[in-house]
Design a protein around this motif. Structure first.
Motif, short mmCIF file in Angstrom:
data_model
loop_
_atom_site.label_atom_id
_atom_site.label_comp_id
_atom_site.label_asym_id
_atom_site.label_seq_id
_atom_site.Cartn_x
_atom_site.Cartn_y
_atom_site.Cartn_z
N UNK A 197 -9.87 -28.45 15.70
CA UNK A 197 -9.29 -27.15 16.02
C UNK A 197 -9.40 -26.85 17.51
N UNK A 198 -8.25 -26.65 18.17
CA UNK A 198 -8.22 -26.33 19.59
C UNK A 198 -8.54 -27.48 20.51
N UNK A 199 -8.68 -28.66 19.98
CA UNK A 199 -9.09 -29.82 20.80
C UNK A 199 -7.96 -30.84 20.88
N UNK A 200 -6.99 -30.55 21.75
CA UNK A 200 -5.85 -31.44 21.98
C UNK A 200 -6.07 -32.18 23.30
N UNK A 223 -4.24 -25.38 16.14
CA UNK A 223 -4.87 -24.07 16.05
C UNK A 223 -5.87 -23.94 14.91
N UNK A 224 -5.62 -24.68 13.81
CA UNK A 224 -6.42 -24.48 12.60
C UNK A 224 -7.07 -25.76 12.06
N UNK A 225 -6.80 -26.89 12.67
CA UNK A 225 -7.38 -28.13 12.20
C UNK A 225 -6.75 -28.68 10.94
N UNK A 226 -5.58 -28.17 10.59
CA UNK A 226 -4.89 -28.66 9.39
C UNK A 226 -3.62 -27.86 9.17
N UNK A 227 -2.84 -28.32 8.20
CA UNK A 227 -1.64 -27.61 7.81
C UNK A 227 -1.59 -27.56 6.29
N UNK A 228 -1.46 -26.35 5.74
CA UNK A 228 -1.54 -26.22 4.30
C UNK A 228 -2.86 -26.76 3.80
N UNK A 229 -2.79 -27.65 2.83
CA UNK A 229 -4.01 -28.25 2.28
C UNK A 229 -4.39 -29.56 2.96
N UNK A 230 -3.65 -29.96 4.01
CA UNK A 230 -3.92 -31.21 4.71
C UNK A 230 -4.84 -30.92 5.89
N UNK A 231 -6.07 -31.44 5.86
CA UNK A 231 -7.07 -31.15 6.88
C UNK A 231 -7.39 -32.39 7.70
N UNK A 232 -7.64 -32.18 8.99
CA UNK A 232 -8.01 -33.29 9.87
C UNK A 232 -9.39 -33.83 9.49
#
Length: 345
Positions: free
Chosen positions: A9-12, A45-54
């Motif tokens: 999250x926030x680490x690009x 921004x959130x470390x994932x999209x929907x139910x897909x998490x980094x």
């Protein structure tokens, strides 16, 4: 080469990565442009999209165009030097969905820049990318790479409109005028919709939607806006928020169709389910796309107004600024990264 890697999250980070080499059946593409998608922003921004998490660092990006530079053994396609767009999905080809002609919901697909599986599928935000050769498409005459970068999101929009059924002569409501919502407007008009009404909270977003064909633009937070239709035949929810789905269910006619395209937040989302029963509304999901990619390219070639959706083009070295701009809907629609100078020294 340079690439955009999300670590959390926030680490690009813009990092030096090894230049890949094409293996059997693969093509090597020198990436020119990559479009920053809403899902890329969610990973940032959130470390994932929907139910897909980094769960590990991942190269972002799936809206990419460039030039073929070579092939691995047993691979062929457009001649090296040809400008191409990259279809980002590699379906398995063997699951029940693939065999039924629905590869977009393949249960074992690989999609560029997606954390849906582990290890993650690394994306296309790098100066060079290797993909299966059958996933590169030569750009049609009259389509330059900058506009061609819209091919992937336009394919998503075309698929959503197809999921709605025949919209010829119909009134279509689109909730959400982000890049995808604007492209749904254009796709609905291209499919013969008689009228398209679009809603959003952001005035600039509504102007973008009008530029690509919306007949009426409505402020979603203004119940007194005179543009609100009494009812519509079809509604496409492209905002990804529960309030947008509520609007669709309450504005679509009895027996109408609502297509949920926007990815809702993780977990449960409340919605007016009783309306599905009492009005016999059909609620359909729309996820990614299949053959629509090959329809998007000629459509883009013939529609210069799509250029208005591209707000800015920034170099890959300024990726974080590009993401911040793309996240600011009051200042932008579609933001592209330019990988022309992405070769690391």
């Amino acid at each position: 080469m340079l690439g955009c890697v999300i670590h959390g999250t926030g680490d690009l980070r813009v990092e030096e990565l090894p230049v890949p080499r094409p293996g059997p059946g693969q093509a090597l593409v020198a990436v020119r442009y990559g479009g920053v998608c809403g899902s890329d922003l969610h990973y940032w921004r959130h470390g994932g999209v929907g139910d897909f998490r980094l769960r590990e660092p991942m190269v972002l990006g799936h809206e990419v165009v460039g030039t073929v530079t070579g092939y691995g053994v047993r691979a062929s396609g457009p001649a090296p030097g040809t400008a191409v767009a990259v279809h980002p999905a590699t379906p398995c080809g063997g699951c029940p969905e693939c065999r039924a002609g629905r590869p977009n919901v393949c249960r074992d697909t690989r999609y560029l820049g997606s954390a849906a599986r582990f290890p993650h599928v690394q994306g296309g935000f790098a100066a060079h990318v290797v993909v299966p050769a059958e996933q590169v498409r030569a750009l049609p005459a009259g389509l330059e790479p900058r506009r061609a970068a819209l091919a992937e999101p336009l394919s998503v929009a075309l698929h959503a409109v197809r999921r709605a059924g025949d919209v010829r002569g119909r009134h279509v409501l689109v909730t959400g005028a982000g890049p995808i919502g604007c492209l749904v407007v254009a796709a609905a008009k291209a499919a013969g919709a008689a009228r398209v009404t679009v809603t959003d909270l952001v005035p600039l977003a509504l102007r973008y939607a009008t530029a690509v064909g919306a007949d009426t633009a409505v402020r979603a937070d203004d119940p007194a806006d005179p543009g609100w239709p009494a009812e519509v035949d079809v509604a496409v929810e492209a905002s990804g928020v529960a309030a947008g789905l509520e609007t669709c269910l309450r504005r679509v006619r009895r027996g109408g169709v609502v297509v949920q395209l926007g990815m809702l937040p993780p977990g449960e989302s409340p919605f007016a389910g009783n309306l599905l029963v009492s009005r016999e509304i059909e609620l359909r999901g729309a996820f990614r796309f299949g053959a629509e990619f090959d329809e998007a390219l000629p459509l883009l070639a013939g529609r210069p107004e799509f250029d208005t959706l591209i707000s800015a083009v920034l170099p890959v070295a300024a990726a974080e600024s590009a993401f911040a701009l793309a996240a600011d809907r009051g200042r932008s629609c579609k933001v592209l990264l330019d990988f022309t100078d992405g070769a690391a020294g």
